[in-house]
Design an enzyme around this catalytic site. Sequence first.
Site, PDB file in Angstrom:
ATOM      1  CB  CYS A 179     -23.205 -37.835 -29.901  1.00  0.00           C
ATOM      2  SG  CYS A 179     -22.195 -39.012 -28.737  1.00  0.00           S
TER       3      CYS A 179
ATOM      4  CB  CYS B 180      -6.725 -17.398 -24.591  1.00  0.00           C
ATOM      5  SG  CYS B 180      -7.916 -17.151 -22.703  1.00  0.00           S
TER       6      CYS B 180
ATOM      7  CB  CYS C 129     -24.445 -36.812 -25.133  1.00  0.00           C
ATOM      8  SG  CYS C 129     -22.858 -36.475 -26.113  1.00  0.00           S
TER       9      CYS C 129
ATOM     10  CB  CYS D 285     -17.523 -33.087 -10.122  1.00  0.00           C
ATOM     11  SG  CYS D 285     -19.111 -31.546 -10.428  1.00  0.00           S
TER      12      CYS D 285
ATOM     13  CB  CYS E 220      -8.360 -67.742 -10.672  1.00  0.00           C
ATOM     14  SG  CYS E 220      -9.506 -67.426  -9.016  1.00  0.00           S
TER      15      CYS E 220
ATOM     16  CB  CYS F 113     -17.380 -28.036 -11.186  1.00  0.00           C
ATOM     17  SG  CYS F 113     -16.879 -28.769  -9.791  1.00  0.00           S
TER      18      CYS F 113
ATOM     19  CG  HIS G   8      -4.949 -65.821  -7.221  1.00  0.00           C
ATOM     20  ND1 HIS G   8      -6.102 -65.551  -8.772  1.00  0.00           N
ATOM     21  CD2 HIS G   8      -3.783 -66.834  -7.559  1.00  0.00           C
ATOM     22  CE1 HIS G   8      -5.487 -65.860  -9.473  1.00  0.00           C
ATOM     23  NE2 HIS G   8      -3.355 -66.833  -9.081  1.00  0.00           N
TER      24      HIS G   8
ATOM     25  CB  CYS H 137     -20.149 -38.455 -23.859  1.00  0.00           C
ATOM     26  SG  CYS H 137     -21.012 -38.654 -25.977  1.00  0.00           S
TER      27      CYS H 137
END
Length: 710
Positions: free
Chosen positions: A165, A102, A168, A25, A458, A22, A598, A182
Amino acid sequence: MMSQKWVCERCTFENWAVSTRCSLCLELRTQQLITAATDRPRHALARGCATSPTAVVDTLIECRSQSPSIYTEALKSAAGESGGKWSCSSCTYLNWPKSQKCVQCYTSQQKGGASVDDPAGSTHIYNSGGVGGGGKISPQLSTDSTQMVNNDKNRSGTARSKWICQHCTYENWPRSSRCTICHQSRPNSPDPSGPPSACSSTTTSTPGDDNNKRRHGNGGGSGRRRSPPTSAGRSPGGGETSIHQIELAMAAASAGHTAEQGHRLRQIKNRMRKSDWLFLNACVGVVEGDAKLLEAYLSAGGDRARQLNNDDVSLLNRPSAFDVGFTLVHLAIRFKREDMLAVLLTSSDISGHCAKRVPSQMCPEIASEILQNLASSLRQRKGDFGCYVVNEMATFTLPADICDFPRHIKKQVMDEIMDRDVQKELEIESPIINWSIELRDRMGSRLYALWNRTAGDCLLDSVLQATWGIFDINNILRRALAETLCDAGSRFYVRWKEYETRQALMMNYVLDEAQCEQDWAITLSLATQPGMALEQLHIFVLAHILRRPVIVYGVKLIKSFRGETLGHARFEGIYLPLLWEASFCWKGPIALAYTRGHFSALVPMEMDTCDNLGAEANIDNDDEEQMVYLPLTDVNGKLLPFHFLSADELGTEERLLHEWLECCVTDGGLQVAQQKITKRPALVGQMLDKWLDRYRKLVHRRTLSDGDDD
């Protein structure tokens, strides 16, 4: 035209038929199982290839999913209309004979492969291991049965050599160092030296994919500028950057672009510098909530006011997220990244044009030894109030040797150790510190804001800077804070609940018991998580751990980058260790600064004993002690607020000041707290001497160079 597109199941965007992902997304296209096609004769599928260019591609994809023989007939049928074109082994697009790659997916033409108008040649079948996987090219044999047997053998042989993997479960080729789907690193395999775009993947191939492959295989490449190496795009925390996401967006965009647009994207990519890639990664990090990418860009001296231009938006290829003219602040506001917005709006998160060289970072060995001594000095009190306490008091000051340097060296020293933006905001934009000429000039009590890290620690860093001149890099102080709240939380909860209820009533709000318990649980969890921002209660607890008062000088209103008021800042004020006996604590306070999410340490400059600081500067002082005077009122003469007072203590602020602080009134009528500066600890002195040696050498070199010129 709309019927030729496919709809993304995730964002419902209508993509072109040749797109494998897509365009918005980057979701992979769902594989369609063709079941009704088996009822049609094979020649009907083959004849469908000669209708239109789009139908040719769709039919070839459909034929390839059926069987090699049907796919071969489709290629032969398309040969009459193709005019000598060759079919892409990845997306089946029919390209002109002169095209080396291509036009749609930029996959290189396979060597020795026959075109579609040469059916007698050795046609190549692409055996894909999955969506986006690297396929293996095997020659087409004479009979269908032999083809299927060989293909089965190839699949069984390659399946044994592939690695799975763990993220995934996709089966990748042995030479792949990252997962094609992934982009997770292969187990027990070092990361590739090149950018993520160098991975062999037809789905994520980019306009410079062939050059990237050659560079990955030969250890070098052409002299053209390309995306930076992975090490340049890594964040300080060691996490991977999102360069591969930009590459995927470019690949998805190229599927719907013309050859001219694809050429333009290649030109833009070749012009990209390291700082440009870091900026794009920071933009992706803000959108996706990855703070490490933003920190990497800011740490490299990136401009937070930089705007996205047309080229940047084209490379990112996410119109729903990135617009021309947007800055990192715009993106943080748009996607509600409040933690990143606080970092971007904090003036101290960028070191400016000069690098910061604070003593603890220039002398890490000595700073580590100071931290170890501090950890050994922390003790937990026995009894019903199990609070951790320190057994030694220290107050950090800038060494007087800085004033002996030449003017340009002194300026360099102050630029490298100070936070000029915080100093300007508290001193010029809002008169919060150094507003009294009497205290600043005549009594030698000017305060300097030290540079501090921008992480959520901090507050703890500024406390250790104001006392020992170091950072809480090992979370020693945070651990003591968390364990104190865990073991002695019941004592702090009483005052905290009363204080929060009183604050709620001032805003016409009633705080019930359930809300109190929920807020208290959140406050406790913040103390246990390194990097999380802390609140007023944590300053109150730190005052008990240090056994001394803490005075915070800060802005009263938090404003956006446009100058709009976002809310009230309630950190300014005086924090007293009220749960201890006054005789158990030191009366010398430390000073902190607060500006837009901060904290910074406010420290004075050490003065020589021979300096004439005025009569007011030597009120009952010992020879070895310097006295610094901290104002207890604001510029309008209003007493600073007290935090976490009980109902019985309200209205007795003057008594509390004289009980917990050494107070006096100057000749000008200012009420101040006295901060005694004693002899610094030996390790702190060694750290400062080693830090100053660098600037002494600069002065010596400058003197030698001036002598040579004479």
